[in-house]
Design an enzyme around this catalytic site. Structure first.
Site, PDB file in Angstrom:
ATOM      1  N   CYS A 104       0.583  -0.958   0.530  1.00 17.23           N
ATOM      2  CA  CYS A 104       0.224   0.142   0.111  1.00 17.23           C
ATOM      3  C   CYS A 104       0.891   1.117  -0.034  1.00 17.23           C
ATOM      4  O   CYS A 104       0.395   2.406  -0.455  1.00 17.23           O
ATOM      5  CB  CYS A 104      -0.813  -0.185   1.183  1.00 17.23           C
ATOM      6  N   HIS A 160      -1.716   8.280   6.556  1.00 17.45           N
ATOM      7  CA  HIS A 160      -1.570   7.068   5.493  1.00 17.45           C
ATOM      8  C   HIS A 160      -3.715   6.403   5.685  1.00 17.45           C
ATOM      9  O   HIS A 160      -4.422   5.940   5.148  1.00 17.45           O
ATOM     10  CB  HIS A 160      -1.236   5.822   5.810  1.00 17.45           C
ATOM     11  N   THR A 190      -8.038   1.435   9.682  1.00 20.18           N
ATOM     12  CA  THR A 190      -8.146   0.244  11.210  1.00 20.18           C
ATOM     13  C   THR A 190      -7.891   0.623  11.920  1.00 20.18           C
ATOM     14  O   THR A 190      -7.009   1.733  12.141  1.00 20.18           O
ATOM     15  CB  THR A 190      -7.211  -0.683   9.867  1.00 20.18           C
ATOM     16  N   PRO A 191      -8.341  -0.303  13.099  1.00 27.69           N
ATOM     17  CA  PRO A 191      -7.872   0.171  14.779  1.00 27.69           C
ATOM     18  C   PRO A 191      -7.026   0.017  14.931  1.00 27.69           C
ATOM     19  O   PRO A 191      -6.404   1.402  15.585  1.00 27.69           O
ATOM     20  CB  PRO A 191      -9.274  -1.232  15.828  1.00 27.69           C
ATOM     21  N   GLU A 236      -0.572   5.223  14.023  1.00 25.09           N
ATOM     22  CA  GLU A 236       0.052   6.373  12.816  1.00 25.09           C
ATOM     23  C   GLU A 236       0.103   7.476  14.034  1.00 25.09           C
ATOM     24  O   GLU A 236       0.771   8.575  13.556  1.00 25.09           O
ATOM     25  CB  GLU A 236      -0.452   6.491  11.647  1.00 25.09           C
ATOM     26  N   LYS A 262      -8.781   8.473   2.693  1.00 29.41           N
ATOM     27  CA  LYS A 262      -9.696   7.177   2.083  1.00 29.41           C
ATOM     28  C   LYS A 262     -10.678   7.335   2.531  1.00 29.41           C
ATOM     29  O   LYS A 262     -11.433   5.912   2.339  1.00 29.41           O
ATOM     30  CB  LYS A 262      -8.774   6.432   3.109  1.00 29.41           C
ATOM     31  N   HIS A 275      -9.791   2.580   0.310  1.00 31.01           N
ATOM     32  CA  HIS A 275      -7.775   2.194   0.802  1.00 31.01           C
ATOM     33  C   HIS A 275      -8.202   2.057  -0.802  1.00 31.01           C
ATOM     34  O   HIS A 275      -8.120   0.524  -1.536  1.00 31.01           O
ATOM     35  CB  HIS A 275      -8.176   1.416   1.612  1.00 31.01           C
ATOM     36  N   PHE A 294       2.230  -3.674   3.701  1.00 27.31           N
ATOM     37  CA  PHE A 294       2.397  -4.707   4.112  1.00 27.31           C
ATOM     38  C   PHE A 294       3.665  -4.933   4.070  1.00 27.31           C
ATOM     39  O   PHE A 294       4.351  -4.462   2.902  1.00 27.31           O
ATOM     40  CB  PHE A 294       1.142  -6.243   3.909  1.00 27.31           C
TER      41      PHE A 294
END
Length: 408
Positions: free
Chosen positions: A161, A301, A305-306, A312, A331, A336, A395
């Protein structure tokens, strides 16, 4: 003008917000999510996405589209817009001094899915001989080069990503090394495929809000529960500042700094303390010759997501002890877009500098635990901006941070 100044002279965008840069920017500035039920994802646990609306490949690109996958078609459309925006022409440039670097996060699922289906149906000899050149990640760069007569360096970058942002960093290095005079750089991804959706769903990475897709992508919000799959392409035209000035080009912004790092921690999760994020950000600041206080806005970014949003946010709080500057995650609107995300968000950062306007984060109501950020929400915020940063992570522990400064 310093020869090492890298100018952004053209933008091309194809996003869930629209088929051009202006429509995409207007959509992001509304702060309204583009997520909707996706007929192609029918039967999947998560059946909604953020798709590029009304893209007609044949009308846009002509009969050559028969050999191209959707992510390649996106890349060519965005590249053509970017070149036109930069007031450049393949008929007049020295193609050997032009390069193209395009990030792609995943290989095409469309071409592979078709081949596998034919195999399992007992029709292996009907598999297209073009399956491999349609699906491989390098074909976005390769086909853009063919389309525009680019004969300099042409390459794909894949850092999950972070791919689109990393591609811009590689392009900047090509210009600084004097290997090119012009580089088209960015990312492209056509990821709204049932297999992609299913795989992310099985990882529990996607928001499961099938009854309310428009509220699903909510970066940094306390009720966030996963990201929304999106598709897009973004291409920026980069040149050395002196070269842009010599041809009297309009400079949208300067690409001032690039930092990258690897967590070396986990195949999918970010380092829990955001150490790699901090290293990449500090590296970008050093490259730009700036201090944290110089950054006046961050396009985060912010995937929704939790875990990742919290990591971040906490890394940014450490980088900016007095409090991070205003933050947004586009996003919330686009979903995303994986390998394209870093590129389209770089373009949105350039547009924020141009318009002196920070777009809002869709669906942000109140911050989650551990998130102490000034998240712009509800409406665009007018603000004097001289330098902005854009974060991208992927990732494998890939981290890329880009810094842009105003042209004026």
């Amino acid at each position: 003008m310093n020869r090492t100044d890298i100018a952004v002279t053209g933008l091309g965008l194809l996003t869930p917000g629209g088929l051009r840069t202006d429509t995409s920017w207007r959509s992001v500035c509304t702060g309204l999510s583009t997520a909707a039920t996706d007929p192609e994802l029918k039967g999947m646990p998560v059946d909604f996405s953020c798709r590029v609306p009304g893209f007609d490949a044949m009308a846009t690109l002509g009969p050559q589209v028969w050999r191209m996958d959707r992510f390649v078609q996106f890349a060519i459309a965005a590249a053509r817009e970017a070149v036109t925006d930069a007031e450049l022409s393949p008929e007049t440039w020295d193609g050997a001094r032009v390069g193209v670097v395009i990030g792609v996060g995943t290989e095409s699922k469309y071409a592979m899915d078709d081949a596998m289906q034919r195999r399992f149906d007992g029709r292996p000899l009907t598999v297209s001989p073009l399956t491999v050149p349609r699906m491989t990640t390098n074909m976005a760069a390769g086909e853009v080069a063919i389309d525009l007569g680019i004969m300099g360096p042409s390459m794909a970058v894949s850092t999950a990503c972070a791919s689109g942002a990393t591609a811009l960093g590689v392009a900047r290095d090509l210009l600084l090394a004097d290997r090119c005079d012009i580089v088209l750089a960015g990312g492209s991804e056509a990821s709204c495929h049932p297999v992609t959706s299913l795989c992310f769903s099985q990882m529990k990475a996607l928001s499961p809000r099938v009854k309310d897709p428009a509220r699903a992508s909510r970066p940094f919000d306390k009720d966030r529960d996963g990201f929304v799959l999106g598709e897009a392409a973004g291409i920026l035209v980069l040149e050395r500042g002196a070269d842009a000035d010599a041809r009297h080009a309009t400079v949208r912004a300067y690409f001032q700094g690039y930092g990258t790092s690897t967590d070396a921690y986990h195949y999918a999760a970010s380092h829990p303390h955001g150490a790699g994020i901090e290293r990449a950000f500090r590296s970008a600041l050093a490259d730009a010759g700036m201090e944290p206080a110089d950054i006046e806005h961050i396009n985060a970014h912010g995937t929704s997501t939790p875990m990742n949003d919290r990591i971040e946010a906490q890394a940014l709080s450490r980088l900016f002890p007095a409090g991070p500057p205003p933050v947004t995650s586009t996003k919330g609107v686009t979903g995303h877009t994986l390998g394209a995300a870093g590129a389209i968000e770089a373009a949105f950062s350039v547009l924020a500098l141009q318009d002196q306007l920070i777009p809002p984060t869709a669906n942000f109501d109140s911050p989650g635990p551990g998130i102490d950020l000034d998240v712009v929400t509800a409406a665009p915020r007018e603000q004097s901006l001289r330098a902005v940063a854009s974060n991208s992570f992927g990732f494998g522990g890939h981290n890329s941070v880009l810094i842009f400064r105003a042209a004026r």
